[in-house]
Design a protein around this motif. Structure first.
Motif, short mmCIF file in Angstrom:
data_model
loop_
_atom_site.label_atom_id
_atom_site.label_comp_id
_atom_site.label_asym_id
_atom_site.label_seq_id
_atom_site.Cartn_x
_atom_site.Cartn_y
_atom_site.Cartn_z
N ILE A 1 126.13 -59.49 89.17
CA ILE A 1 124.97 -58.61 89.06
C ILE A 1 124.89 -57.76 90.32
O ILE A 1 125.00 -58.26 91.43
N VAL A 2 124.70 -56.44 90.13
CA VAL A 2 124.54 -55.54 91.27
C VAL A 2 123.26 -54.73 91.06
O VAL A 2 122.71 -54.67 89.97
N LYS A 3 122.79 -54.11 92.13
CA LYS A 3 121.61 -53.26 92.06
C LYS A 3 122.03 -51.81 91.82
O LYS A 3 122.96 -51.31 92.46
N LYS A 4 121.33 -51.17 90.89
CA LYS A 4 121.60 -49.77 90.59
C LYS A 4 120.29 -48.99 90.51
O LYS A 4 119.27 -49.54 90.06
N PRO A 5 120.30 -47.73 90.94
CA PRO A 5 119.09 -46.90 90.75
C PRO A 5 118.91 -46.57 89.27
O PRO A 5 119.74 -45.89 88.67
N MET A 6 117.85 -47.09 88.69
CA MET A 6 117.61 -46.92 87.26
C MET A 6 116.52 -45.87 87.02
O MET A 6 115.40 -45.98 87.52
N SER B 1 107.32 -45.51 71.04
CA SER B 1 108.11 -45.04 72.17
C SER B 1 109.30 -45.96 72.43
O SER B 1 109.26 -47.16 72.17
N VAL B 2 110.38 -45.35 72.94
CA VAL B 2 111.47 -46.11 73.52
C VAL B 2 111.20 -46.20 75.02
O VAL B 2 110.93 -45.19 75.67
N ILE B 3 111.27 -47.40 75.56
CA ILE B 3 111.13 -47.58 77.00
C ILE B 3 112.55 -47.65 77.57
O ILE B 3 113.22 -48.67 77.47
N LEU B 4 113.00 -46.54 78.11
CA LEU B 4 114.39 -46.40 78.54
C LEU B 4 114.53 -46.59 80.04
O LEU B 4 113.83 -45.94 80.83
N ASP B 5 115.41 -47.48 80.44
CA ASP B 5 115.84 -47.63 81.83
C ASP B 5 117.35 -47.45 81.84
O ASP B 5 118.07 -48.20 81.16
N MET B 6 117.81 -46.47 82.61
CA MET B 6 119.22 -46.07 82.55
C MET B 6 119.70 -45.68 83.94
O MET B 6 119.00 -44.98 84.67
N PRO B 7 120.90 -46.15 84.35
CA PRO B 7 121.36 -45.85 85.71
C PRO B 7 121.73 -44.39 85.91
O PRO B 7 122.23 -43.72 85.00
#
Length: 429
Positions: free
Chosen positions: A248-253, A320-326
């Motif tokens: 697991i890594v951290k990404k700006p979403m 609604s779609v709750i979108l989290d995307m890098p």
């Protein structure tokens, strides 16, 4: 023969691409001849809190289906052969150049190209890619540039039929001295830099230039799109991204809450959303595997039947779609010799094609591509969709449930204009 391609620039998903083929001199001692064609190189349904916006009327065609399947075959092989599994490609650039090359080939070489292009009869086929080149070449260069160029050695003369075909592809045609490798590289790099607004300014080096080359085919596709509804940069946060089941890594979403076109497909094992650009009929489709390690299997299935069947079955969500995307940025340099061989196109590297230059037969010695993509929050201020249909919601009704769409594992994405795949890529880490 080298071929090179790129993709990139600016805002949320800019891309560009350049393709080049060099053909080595060969004697006409082969009964077969080959042809090569290459192409390089999105949408969104939005529901506001109180209104619903309708999509453009996308049209699905048999030609789009053939590009879709060929694009997924190429992406699968590029992914499998790349050490870095973050890859971006412009399959269309490859397909355009292959189609053009096929016009000067025959026999098994042409048959192999036609099989990848999804047709068995070349005589029924030639206009498709030339018409596509003309269509994209006429678009606003502020957001899309597609350009083709033919460089022929000053020792040789283009076959008249091939020259006429190249012109239907809106190709520039110039003579060049491939023996002066630095000058030849500068000519190609300057052309690429001009067409891609400086984003791809060094696609080739002197070592890529074959002094024995008779001809080079080049293609550039550049796209700079602006989300129809941009992400709010203040809501971009570091979140977990699962590279695999143990990493697991951290990404700006980036974060967006909106009604979008959406689909789940249990057979392929994915969820999909459609993100439109402000530019007419351009869209990005994100294909998210259900499993953290599901991307290779999804690519296998996509290479068999493409993505358009699912894309054209997407529907707007009621909630609604709750979108989290890098956010991400990817550049990929690809040696296409092995990739093309894996998808059944081998004759272009072995058999002489007699219909390209007058003096002798030619074959491809090297095929390359470089592509680039950038995806972030930036974009034009949200505007009304053309042909908006607003449907007020009753203040007394209960809002429909939201759908979470968290892109926190390796995924596949494509950028399209209508039903034509311009760029395809994977993001894994």
């Amino acid at each position: 023969m080298p071929f090179i391609g790129f993709g990139h620039k600016d805002q949320i998903v800019p891309k560009k691409d350049i393709g080049i083929f060099y053909y080595q001199n060969t004697l006409l001692d082969s009964p077969e001849s080959g042809s090569w064609k290459c192409i390089h190189s999105c949408a969104l349904f939005v529901t506001a809190v109180h209104c619903t916006y309708t999509f453009p009327n996308y049209k699905r065609t048999t030609f789009g289906d053939s590009i879709d399947v060929a694009s997924m075959k190429l992406l699968k092989e590029i992914y499998e052969q790349s050490v870095d599994k973050n890859v971006i490609s412009s399959p269309l650039g490859v397909l355009i150049l292959l189609a053009l090359y096929a016009s000067g080939s025959e026999g098994k070489t042409r048959d192999e190209i036609m099989a990848l292009l999804g047709s068995t009869d070349y005589e029924q086929f030639p206009g498709s890619y030339s018409q596509l080149s003309e269509r994209f070449a006429s678009m606003d260069p502020n957001y899309l540039i597609l350009a083709n160029k033919v460089l022929v050695s000053d020792k040789y003369t283009l076959d008249e039929g091939f020259l006429n075909t190249a012109k239907t592809y809106k190709s520039e045609v110039d003579n060049i001295n491939f023996n002066d490798r630095k000058m030849a590289a500068d000519v190609i790099n300057n052309w690429s830099s001009k067409k891609t607004k400086g984003l791809i300014d060094q696609p080739v080096s002197e070592s890529d230039i074959d002094p024995a080359a008779a001809i080079a085919l080049l293609n550039v596709i550049f796209f700079q799109g602006h989300w129809h509804v941009p992400f709010n940069a203040s809501k971009t946060k570091e979140q977990d991204f699962n590279v695999d089941r143990s990493t697991i890594v951290k990404k700006p979403m980036m974060h967006l809450r909106q009604s979008l076109y959406y689909r789940e497909d249990k057979e392929m094992g994915v969820k999909m959303i459609d993100l439109p650009y402000k530019e007419s009929k351009f869209r990005m489709v994100v294909v998210l595997p259900n499993e953290v390690d599901g991307l290779p299997d999804v690519l296998d299935k996509a290479a068999e039947k493409g993505l358009l069947e699912n894309i054209f079955r997407m529907h707007p969500t009621t909630g609604s779609v709750i979108l989290d995307m890098p956010k991400f940025e990817t550049r990929t340099k690809i040696n296409l010799n092995d990739v093309l061989s894996k998808v059944g196109v081998t004759g272009i590297f072995k058999n002489a094609s007699s219909g390209i230059v007058k003096e002798l037969g030619v074959m491809v010695s090297k095929a390359l591509q470089e592509a680039y993509v950038k995806v972030d929050e930036e974009g034009a201020t949200a505007g009304a969709f053309t042909g908006v249909v607003a449907t007020p919601l009753s203040s007394w009704s209960r809002p429909p449930p939201s759908i979470p769409f968290k892109v926190d594992r390796p995924f596949l994405y494509v950028i399209l204009n209508d039903d034509i795949v311009l760029f395809a890529g994977t993001y894994t880490h």
